[in-house]
Design a protein around this motif. Sequence first.
Motif, PDB file in Angstrom:
ATOM      1  N   ALA A  59     -21.520 -44.063  54.233  1.00  0.00           N
ATOM      2  CA  ALA A  59     -20.655 -43.889  53.053  1.00  0.00           C
ATOM      3  C   ALA A  59     -19.923 -42.551  53.127  1.00  0.00           C
ATOM      4  CB  ALA A  59     -21.477 -43.991  51.778  1.00  0.00           C
ATOM      5  N   ASN A  60     -20.612 -41.508  53.581  1.00  0.00           N
ATOM      6  CA  ASN A  60     -19.966 -40.192  53.739  1.00  0.00           C
ATOM      7  C   ASN A  60     -18.865 -40.250  54.799  1.00  0.00           C
ATOM      8  OD1 ASN A  60     -21.518 -38.939  51.771  1.00  0.00           O
ATOM      9  ND2 ASN A  60     -23.053 -38.204  53.225  1.00  0.00           N
ATOM     10  N   ASP A  61     -19.153 -40.936  55.902  1.00  0.00           N
ATOM     11  CA  ASP A  61     -18.147 -41.092  56.957  1.00  0.00           C
ATOM     12  C   ASP A  61     -16.926 -41.840  56.432  1.00  0.00           C
ATOM     13  OD1 ASP A  61     -19.820 -39.797  58.711  1.00  0.00           O
ATOM     14  OD2 ASP A  61     -20.497 -41.627  59.738  1.00  0.00           O
ATOM     15  N   GLN A 107     -11.258 -41.955  54.440  1.00  0.00           N
ATOM     16  CA  GLN A 107     -10.305 -42.203  53.349  1.00  0.00           C
ATOM     17  C   GLN A 107      -9.505 -40.944  53.022  1.00  0.00           C
ATOM     18  OE1 GLN A 107     -13.104 -43.883  50.537  1.00  0.00           O
ATOM     19  NE2 GLN A 107     -12.459 -45.966  51.017  1.00  0.00           N
ATOM     20  N   LYS A 108     -10.153 -39.780  53.093  1.00  0.00           N
ATOM     21  CA  LYS A 108      -9.435 -38.513  52.869  1.00  0.00           C
ATOM     22  C   LYS A 108      -8.409 -38.285  53.976  1.00  0.00           C
ATOM     23  CE  LYS A 108     -13.050 -36.197  50.253  1.00  0.00           C
ATOM     24  NZ  LYS A 108     -14.104 -35.174  50.282  1.00  0.00           N
ATOM     25  N   ASP A 109      -8.794 -38.586  55.220  1.00  0.00           N
ATOM     26  CA  ASP A 109      -7.866 -38.436  56.348  1.00  0.00           C
ATOM     27  C   ASP A 109      -6.668 -39.368  56.193  1.00  0.00           C
ATOM     28  OD1 ASP A 109      -9.461 -36.505  57.486  1.00  0.00           O
ATOM     29  OD2 ASP A 109     -10.370 -37.843  58.974  1.00  0.00           O
ATOM     30  N   ARG A 141     -30.831 -43.873  53.995  1.00  0.00           N
ATOM     31  CA  ARG A 141     -30.248 -42.666  54.605  1.00  0.00           C
ATOM     32  C   ARG A 141     -29.061 -43.055  55.494  1.00  0.00           C
ATOM     33  NH1 ARG A 141     -34.605 -40.421  57.246  1.00  0.00           N
ATOM     34  NH2 ARG A 141     -35.462 -39.904  55.216  1.00  0.00           N
ATOM     35  N   ASP A 142     -29.244 -44.146  56.239  1.00  0.00           N
ATOM     36  CA  ASP A 142     -28.166 -44.657  57.098  1.00  0.00           C
ATOM     37  C   ASP A 142     -26.957 -45.070  56.247  1.00  0.00           C
ATOM     38  OD1 ASP A 142     -26.945 -45.479  59.498  1.00  0.00           O
ATOM     39  OD2 ASP A 142     -27.684 -47.541  59.252  1.00  0.00           O
ATOM     40  N   LEU A 143     -27.234 -45.741  55.134  1.00  0.00           N
ATOM     41  CA  LEU A 143     -26.172 -46.161  54.216  1.00  0.00           C
ATOM     42  C   LEU A 143     -25.424 -44.943  53.663  1.00  0.00           C
ATOM     43  CD1 LEU A 143     -24.783 -48.464  52.652  1.00  0.00           C
ATOM     44  CD2 LEU A 143     -26.519 -48.164  50.876  1.00  0.00           C
ATOM     45  N   GLU A 144     -26.162 -43.934  53.298  1.00  0.00           N
ATOM     46  CA  GLU A 144     -25.545 -42.709  52.760  1.00  0.00           C
ATOM     47  C   GLU A 144     -24.655 -42.038  53.804  1.00  0.00           C
ATOM     48  OE1 GLU A 144     -27.303 -38.563  51.123  1.00  0.00           O
ATOM     49  OE2 GLU A 144     -28.305 -40.353  50.337  1.00  0.00           O
ATOM     50  N   ASN A 145     -25.139 -41.964  55.039  1.00  0.00           N
ATOM     51  CA  ASN A 145     -24.339 -41.354  56.118  1.00  0.00           C
ATOM     52  C   ASN A 145     -23.054 -42.135  56.359  1.00  0.00           C
ATOM     53  OD1 ASN A 145     -26.171 -39.295  56.546  1.00  0.00           O
ATOM     54  ND2 ASN A 145     -27.261 -40.388  58.161  1.00  0.00           N
ATOM     55  N   ALA A 161     -19.911 -52.049  58.568  1.00  0.00           N
ATOM     56  CA  ALA A 161     -21.242 -51.505  58.861  1.00  0.00           C
ATOM     57  C   ALA A 161     -22.005 -51.233  57.565  1.00  0.00           C
ATOM     58  CB  ALA A 161     -21.114 -50.215  59.670  1.00  0.00           C
ATOM     59  N   ILE A 162     -21.308 -50.738  56.551  1.00  0.00           N
ATOM     60  CA  ILE A 162     -21.948 -50.477  55.259  1.00  0.00           C
ATOM     61  C   ILE A 162     -22.438 -51.777  54.636  1.00  0.00           C
ATOM     62  CG2 ILE A 162     -21.444 -49.793  52.860  1.00  0.00           C
ATOM     63  CD1 ILE A 162     -19.750 -47.499  54.027  1.00  0.00           C
ATOM     64  N   LEU A 163     -21.611 -52.825  54.714  1.00  0.00           N
ATOM     65  CA  LEU A 163     -22.019 -54.120  54.167  1.00  0.00           C
ATOM     66  C   LEU A 163     -23.279 -54.639  54.865  1.00  0.00           C
ATOM     67  CD1 LEU A 163     -18.631 -56.002  53.625  1.00  0.00           C
ATOM     68  CD2 LEU A 163     -20.265 -55.283  51.877  1.00  0.00           C
ATOM     69  N   LYS A 164     -23.330 -54.481  56.189  1.00  0.00           N
ATOM     70  CA  LYS A 164     -24.499 -54.954  56.939  1.00  0.00           C
ATOM     71  C   LYS A 164     -25.757 -54.196  56.516  1.00  0.00           C
ATOM     72  CE  LYS A 164     -22.006 -56.629  60.963  1.00  0.00           C
ATOM     73  NZ  LYS A 164     -21.609 -56.372  62.347  1.00  0.00           N
ATOM     74  N   VAL A 165     -25.643 -52.872  56.354  1.00  0.00           N
ATOM     75  CA  VAL A 165     -26.803 -52.074  55.941  1.00  0.00           C
ATOM     76  C   VAL A 165     -27.221 -52.459  54.519  1.00  0.00           C
ATOM     77  CG1 VAL A 165     -27.623 -49.733  55.435  1.00  0.00           C
ATOM     78  CG2 VAL A 165     -26.268 -50.149  57.480  1.00  0.00           C
TER      79      VAL A 165
END
Length: 131
Positions: free
Chosen positions: A19-21, A26-28, A13-17, A113-117
């Motif tokens: 990834a969404n962030d 990236q859109k910004d 769930r943390d990884l998904e959050n 942070a994603i890599l660590k998770v």
Amino acid sequence: MSSSSTALRELQRDLENKANDLSKLQKDIAKNHQVKKKYTIQLGENELVLKELDLLNEDANVYKLIGPVLVKQDLAEANANVRKRIEYISAELKRLDASLQDLEEKQYSKREAILKVQQRIQSHQAGKAKA
């Protein structure tokens, strides 16, 4: 065993959050690049106008397009307006550069942070496979 699967679900769930962030960042960044491109084009156009105005004699007629109408304008006033516009666009470009740098730094830290998770999930699953 159930605490192990609960921990894994939490990590996922943390990884998904995260990834969404990252996706939002990236859109910004893409939006920032589009706006920067628009301002860069406007800056080039205004610098070209300024060069053309500098070539004119002081008694030359200058017209400004306001809607569908050409309105006569004083050369000095036209020159000042174009310079102010260039100044404004340059300031916006500097602001966008700073914003872009900030967004890219945030993007980098989100990726870290994603890599660590992901590593925690892999080690968690590896530990589960051994058991």
